[in-house]
Design a protein around this motif. Sequence first.
Motif, PDB file in Angstrom:
ATOM      1  N   PRO A 174       0.835  -1.205   0.000  1.00  0.00           N
ATOM      2  CA  PRO A 174       0.000   0.000   0.000  1.00  0.00           C
ATOM      3  C   PRO A 174       0.870   1.256   0.000  1.00  0.00           C
ATOM      4  O   PRO A 174       1.795   1.379   0.806  1.00  0.00           O
ATOM      5  CB  PRO A 174      -0.788  -0.133   1.313  1.00  0.00           C
ATOM      6  N   VAL A 175       0.586   2.158  -0.919  1.00  0.00           N
ATOM      7  CA  VAL A 175       1.326   3.421  -0.994  1.00  0.00           C
ATOM      8  C   VAL A 175       0.333   4.558  -1.241  1.00  0.00           C
ATOM      9  O   VAL A 175      -0.692   4.371  -1.912  1.00  0.00           O
ATOM     10  CB  VAL A 175       2.381   3.410  -2.128  1.00  0.00           C
ATOM     11  N   PRO A 176       0.617   5.762  -0.728  1.00  0.00           N
ATOM     12  CA  PRO A 176      -0.252   6.915  -1.002  1.00  0.00           C
ATOM     13  C   PRO A 176      -0.051   7.385  -2.429  1.00  0.00           C
ATOM     14  O   PRO A 176       1.049   7.277  -2.988  1.00  0.00           O
ATOM     15  CB  PRO A 176       0.236   7.956   0.007  1.00  0.00           C
ATOM     16  N   LYS A 443       0.635  14.826   1.057  1.00  0.00           N
ATOM     17  CA  LYS A 443       0.444  16.271   1.147  1.00  0.00           C
ATOM     18  C   LYS A 443       1.777  17.017   1.205  1.00  0.00           C
ATOM     19  O   LYS A 443       1.979  18.031   0.514  1.00  0.00           O
ATOM     20  CB  LYS A 443      -0.404  16.619   2.368  1.00  0.00           C
ATOM     21  N   ASP A 444       2.717  16.514   1.995  1.00  0.00           N
ATOM     22  CA  ASP A 444       3.998  17.200   2.179  1.00  0.00           C
ATOM     23  C   ASP A 444       5.163  16.484   1.516  1.00  0.00           C
ATOM     24  O   ASP A 444       6.292  16.998   1.529  1.00  0.00           O
ATOM     25  CB  ASP A 444       4.289  17.365   3.668  1.00  0.00           C
ATOM     26  N   ALA A 467      13.770   0.105   3.447  1.00  0.00           N
ATOM     27  CA  ALA A 467      13.710   0.521   2.048  1.00  0.00           C
ATOM     28  C   ALA A 467      12.511   1.439   1.826  1.00  0.00           C
ATOM     29  O   ALA A 467      11.444   1.245   2.417  1.00  0.00           O
ATOM     30  CB  ALA A 467      13.616  -0.697   1.139  1.00  0.00           C
ATOM     31  N   ALA A 468      12.698   2.439   0.975  1.00  0.00           N
ATOM     32  CA  ALA A 468      11.633   3.417   0.751  1.00  0.00           C
ATOM     33  C   ALA A 468      11.738   4.023  -0.638  1.00  0.00           C
ATOM     34  O   ALA A 468      12.760   3.896  -1.320  1.00  0.00           O
ATOM     35  CB  ALA A 468      11.706   4.528   1.805  1.00  0.00           C
ATOM     36  N   ILE A 469      10.669   4.663  -1.045  1.00  0.00           N
ATOM     37  CA  ILE A 469      10.641   5.466  -2.270  1.00  0.00           C
ATOM     38  C   ILE A 469      10.229   6.877  -1.879  1.00  0.00           C
ATOM     39  O   ILE A 469       9.661   7.092  -0.806  1.00  0.00           O
ATOM     40  CB  ILE A 469       9.660   4.895  -3.314  1.00  0.00           C
ATOM     41  N   ARG A 470      10.504   7.829  -2.748  1.00  0.00           N
ATOM     42  CA  ARG A 470      10.155   9.214  -2.435  1.00  0.00           C
ATOM     43  C   ARG A 470       8.772   9.542  -2.962  1.00  0.00           C
ATOM     44  O   ARG A 470       8.475   9.310  -4.135  1.00  0.00           O
ATOM     45  CB  ARG A 470      11.172  10.176  -3.039  1.00  0.00           C
ATOM     46  N   GLU A 476       4.011  19.640  -5.697  1.00  0.00           N
ATOM     47  CA  GLU A 476       4.824  19.191  -6.837  1.00  0.00           C
ATOM     48  C   GLU A 476       3.940  18.554  -7.899  1.00  0.00           C
ATOM     49  O   GLU A 476       4.171  18.711  -9.110  1.00  0.00           O
ATOM     50  CB  GLU A 476       5.881  18.199  -6.351  1.00  0.00           C
ATOM     51  N   GLY A 477       2.919  17.838  -7.459  1.00  0.00           N
ATOM     52  CA  GLY A 477       1.971  17.267  -8.413  1.00  0.00           C
ATOM     53  C   GLY A 477       1.252  18.335  -9.198  1.00  0.00           C
ATOM     54  O   GLY A 477       1.014  18.186 -10.410  1.00  0.00           O
TER      55      GLY A 477
END
Length: 837
Positions: A174-176, A443-444, A467-470, A476-477
């Motif tokens: 699950p990712v936002p 959001k941030d 481990a992570a992604i940015r 920015e979107g």
Amino acid sequence: MRPSGYEPGISIESIDAAKAIYRPIKYKFHDRDVEQEEEAKQSSNVHILDLKTLTSVLTGEVYSFPSACDIFGAPASGQRKPHSRVTKPAIERLLRGVTAELELLNRLMREFGQNPVDLPPDRCYSPATLAKSYLSAMGIKPPQEKFKIPDRINGIATQASVGGRAECMIRQTPVPCTYVDFHAQFASVSKLLGCREILCAESLGFTDFTVEARQMLERAKLDDCFRPAFWKKLRWYALVEPNDDVVPIRAKFGQRVDSDPTMAWNCLASKQPIWITGPDVIAAKLMTGKPLKILEAIKAVPRGVQRGLVPVKLHSEIKVNPLRDDLAVKLVELRSAMKIKNPALAGGLKVAANSTAFGIFSQLDVRSLDSRSPLHIFSGDTDYLTPPAEVWERPSEFYCPLIASLVTGGSHLLCAMLERVVRDMGGQIVAMDTDSAMIVATKDGGAVPCASGPHRQANYQAGSGNAAIRALSWDEGESIRERFEALNPWRKTLKTPFLKLEKENFDANGNRQRLNFYGISAKLYCLFDLDGNRLLVRKPSGHGLGFLQAPYIIADWQRRTGRTWKEDLPPWIFEAWHFILSRELDLPHRPPAWFMQPAVMAVPITTPQVLARLGVFKDDLRPFTVMTVPFPKRETVRDPLWTGYFIMPHTDKLNDLHGRTMVNIVSGETFHIYDKNSSRLSKPPRWLSLRTMEDEINHILSRAESKFCTPTGGVCTSATVGLLARRHIVAGDFHYIGKEASTRWAGGPDPSMLAAAGALDPADETFREYERVVDPKYLDQVRTEAKQFSNKLLSRQSGVARCAIINFKKGKNTIKPRTVRKLTKAIHDLQNKTMKN
């Protein structure tokens, strides 16, 4: 008994699972009857109009009779039931039904009359038919008739034609995300490329563009793609030699040998060059940063303007002038206005707009040949004859792969631009689905946990990994969306963003909220909100479940809850994904009430071939009635007892199937359904247990994203989680295929296309490969390459007997085409191993 020679019959030709062509016929007993029938065809005043088909034309969806009456405001009759006796109440119910049909007919005809077309409603079978009629009303001649496009050019454009991009890049994590969509993507691309100029040209020329294409590619940058003027320079095709370049390909990515080819965007290396569109060439550079190797390029050059073009009005509201307006764009504008007046009709206009942008230009209709004949195949520079075939793919009236492939290529370029912009900002796209994308965002912004991600979290829970992604920030979107406004064809007319935020990004009050993504594979994902343990499904995928018979109807849900259902997919799909997500995310959950119900399909009998295989039910089932297709469990991995699919009379009572008879439509054998909950006895021979809805849901979770691999190059399996990477593909033998799905699937599932049911009719094949008659020169080439390797090594690699390989190397040409394919694949695999070493 035999049919009367004086009363006409009705011919029913199936278009798909929902629509058919009805024609009156006269039974022929003598030669003169045949002559009279041909004369009658020219002057027949008999028209048979199917209200279900006309409703589908106007709405783009298939509706039941009560639903159609509700949409168009006609008084609906009650549910139709057969009557065993002729009584006054029965006659009154029938009269009410006829009155309702007449009311619906009048309202459908009133709406159909808003279209500026000279087309009888009984000859209008889909929104695409309307789209063709619009073009004819404007005086636009069909491209193949007007331009006389050479077969080689059509072959090049067809080879370069690839559908929409669909992929999942983060699996079972699950990712936002931010959910965005290109508004009316195909119509927008048609406008940007200026496809109207090709369609309305007086003539069309083709010039060598090799030098110019190389120069354009060398200079092209991401910023150039955001200039509308740049897009009109991309109406060309290039023969390229990929060398680890990301280009659209079709290949069998699945682990099963019998898997069908799938479209993907992978890092391809191929000694054999392929043709792709100009937009795809630019997209490949955006994806890898390096230019493709162009061997040859051809540009389509429209010349002049066709005479006799006239403007028309759509729904008496929007004027379309073919000298300056793109019809697909105007249909999108009309759809926007119609969504406010009558949302149901907006669906038909959406289909018509997509058809006008590219659908009708890629339409091939499968037709049976009078006798088996070889087919002449053109695909790029390939030109050969096939062995005798029973069917062929006939180009439709407005078939023009030049336009279709450019539009789909342009859609690929938009996706590549979006991926490149997100990547340049350090972000990650989690999934793409044709014209939409899900971008990892909060959001941030900041780090988001994800297995195999390139970043590391400073604070993380033990056991979960760091481990992570940015994730990009919402601001920015917004900057990404603003950048695409330079290409927006809707800014002045519809006042809508080009890359728009979908409604799932907002709550019921219109406030932006965090949206989450959970994916399994391409087109198999769910968007949801999560507040503590409270999970709300926002957008589930119907892929993998939508073909099953619903465990209950929407009316029952509305009656049970007292609420109106407003979503496109039925409520049980939402319930299924709510259970899947709750279980996968370790949230409190319980199975839906229908969880252990048998999984079946409800399909209509639409072809004579299916009717002929009904076995013991042939006297009980009739054409265009619905039957049930149950899914028995296999007792072993490959159960020797049976193969294929089963059928039985339709039933809504799926919890009471024990002892019911079903027939295998391949073998014709009869079996019985066994339900262990309804019997104390062990299962007798020829009794089969059925798969349940639980089995189907678990099957969905076992799927892998076969088009991708792990970041280290490992195979993606059902256990793979986290970030995926594009596979590096080395091309082997090329195969030439036709349509990848029968048009009958357009209206719903049809048993004649069930893969395991066997081919009931050659026209119903969902995957058609065109074999070539083996050319002696081609055999000599394969023979020369085969001599590089020992007979033992070739036999082990290909599975071909060593004696057959020895005879082939000695010059004997009695080898079968299938054996040649095995050998060529083995040779290519061995050559690739040699290159790596």
